[in-house]
Scaffold this active site. Structure first.
Site, PDB file in Angstrom:
ATOM      1  N   TRP A 162     -19.901  -9.016 -10.548  1.00  0.00           N
ATOM      2  CA  TRP A 162     -18.921  -8.816  -9.469  1.00  0.00           C
ATOM      3  C   TRP A 162     -17.497  -9.061  -9.963  1.00  0.00           C
ATOM      4  O   TRP A 162     -16.554  -8.410  -9.500  1.00  0.00           O
ATOM      5  CB  TRP A 162     -19.247  -9.720  -8.284  1.00  0.00           C
ATOM      6  N   TYR A 298     -13.134 -27.641 -13.274  1.00  0.00           N
ATOM      7  CA  TYR A 298     -14.036 -27.961 -14.369  1.00  0.00           C
ATOM      8  C   TYR A 298     -15.055 -28.971 -13.835  1.00  0.00           C
ATOM      9  O   TYR A 298     -14.668 -29.997 -13.299  1.00  0.00           O
ATOM     10  CB  TYR A 298     -13.309 -28.561 -15.574  1.00  0.00           C
ATOM     11  N   HIS A 306     -10.746 -18.403 -14.278  1.00  0.00           N
ATOM     12  CA  HIS A 306     -10.072 -18.020 -13.042  1.00  0.00           C
ATOM     13  C   HIS A 306      -9.253 -19.202 -12.546  1.00  0.00           C
ATOM     14  O   HIS A 306      -9.549 -20.363 -12.841  1.00  0.00           O
ATOM     15  CB  HIS A 306     -11.078 -17.565 -11.977  1.00  0.00           C
ATOM     16  N   VAL A 307      -8.212 -18.895 -11.786  1.00  0.00           N
ATOM     17  CA  VAL A 307      -7.285 -19.908 -11.279  1.00  0.00           C
ATOM     18  C   VAL A 307      -7.220 -19.806  -9.762  1.00  0.00           C
ATOM     19  O   VAL A 307      -7.156 -18.708  -9.201  1.00  0.00           O
ATOM     20  CB  VAL A 307      -5.869 -19.716 -11.883  1.00  0.00           C
TER      21      VAL A 307
END
Length: 366
Positions: A162, A298, A306-307
């Site tokens: 995705w 994390y 990703h952020v």
């Protein structure tokens, strides 16, 4: 107490190998929410006004297919608050003491919306993800990462197709807020599912689920399911709901899995995400960078860098100190020491039922 999950059927095992998708790329059979039967409550939060359900849809053959349903009360919409007190409703007085009164209100449907997110078909991994479990903090050294965490990650086959579909514009192209197409230092910024944008009442688990003219939820490449809904599409919102603003920046580079892979080489990419992400959000939604929480997880929930961009006033899941690392701090750390995240120990939470937790237990680290 409802019965526990049944053993996986062959089709479910195939779906899990393929990330929960149809191997032929087609859509699964359409159904209405009323077709689902609740088997048990996986978890609920009184504070967040959300409940996670293990549900099941019985097919024509009599065989059940698992689903996860997430029911969440939507935030108040400022423009509708005056109607909340004006419109006829049942108001039951619960307590009256001096100047204080407590009422229980039963507002009309348009003022008491519930967002329903559906994962269908759901694998055992999906069900376990939302099941209430004991949580433990893990202190992972770089050696632990190399010897325990990384081999475990490499042994997993949970699909992130995705993500690639978004990056390749095979899905959700209409939802992209911003893109830097540079293959090394670029990224795509899209709304996260947890953001209730007040554009529709229900969504499938794949992002990009928008009502079509038939009142159906058009989705989706995460589960490749088409989920018609037995409701009429809502009117276009007067304004976008920004209290729980939540967007995700997905980097184009596929070899970067997490914080552990980052070095000074990636500083141009990270600075682009920070600066361009803030500029795109203030331009599109009018929310300034000083009102955003911009961070990495994390351990991340999926192994592609990703952020997260969330409204500062929104207590987003996973934004707590044991999991979130502010992007600005990550950039400063890497500018100071290129190998910073290959040297320092990192702390993160794991549920007691997670296989990675068992690996740390077997290594005597817990």
């Amino acid at each position: 107490m409802a019965e526990g999950p049944q053993p996986k059927r062959k089709r479910e095992e195939e779906e899990e190998k393929n990330g929960g998708t149809d191997t032929q790329g087609g859509a699964t059979a359409a159904f209405a929410l009323s077709d689902l039967r609740v088997r048990r409550v996986l978890r609920e939060s009184a504070r967040d006004k959300i409940v996670f359900l293990h549900a099941e849809r019985i097919g024509l053959s009599g065989e059940g297919t698992d689903a996860v349903v997430i029911l969440e009360k939507t935030p108040f919409q400022e423009e509708k608050i005056p109607d909340l007190l004006k419109k006829p409703m049942n108001a039951e007085l619960q307590m009256h003491n001096d100047i204080y009164c407590t009422f229980y209100l039963s507002p009309p449907p348009e003022l008491s919306e519930i967002k329903a997110t559906v994962v269908y078909p759901a694998t055992e991994k999906h069900i376990q993800k939302y099941l209430r479990q004991e949580v433990h903090l893990i202190r992972e050294t770089w050696e632990d990462y190399k010897n325990i965490t990384l081999p475990f990650i490499q042994s997993q086959s949970f699909s992130i197709q995705w993500v690639y579909n978004i990056l390749e514009k095979k899905a959700e192209a209409d939802r992209i807020v911003h893109e830097n197409p540079d293959p090394s230092n670029g990224f795509v910024l899209v709304p996260d599912l947890k953001w209730n944008q007040n554009q529709h009442k229900y969504s499938c688990m794949a992002p990009g689920s928008l009502y079509n003219s038939l009142g159906s939820c058009e989705c989706c490449v995460r589960s490749k399911a088409l989920l018609p809904l037995s409701v009429s599409p809502p009117s276009p919102p007067v304004s976008l709901q920004l209290d729980d603003l939540y967007l995700i920046a997905l980097v184009h580079r596929r070899e970067i899995k997490s914080l552990r892979d980052l070095t000074a080489e990636h500083l141009p990419l990270l600075r682009n995400v920070l600066q361009e992400g803030k500029e795109a959000i203030v331009k599109r939604f009018g929310v300034s960078g000083s009102q955003l929480r911009i961070y990495l997880h994390y351990q991340p929930s999926y192994q592609h860098l990703h952020v997260h961009f969330t409204a500062l006033g929104y207590d987003a899941p996973g934004s707590s100190v044991e999991r979130a690392h502010l992007l600005a701090d990550v950039i400063d750390n890497l500018a100071m020491d290129s190998m910073y995240y290959q040297k320092r120990a990192l702390t993160f939470p794991l549920r007691a039922d997670e296989p990675l937790f068992k690996k740390f237990q077997e290594a005597g680290k817990v």
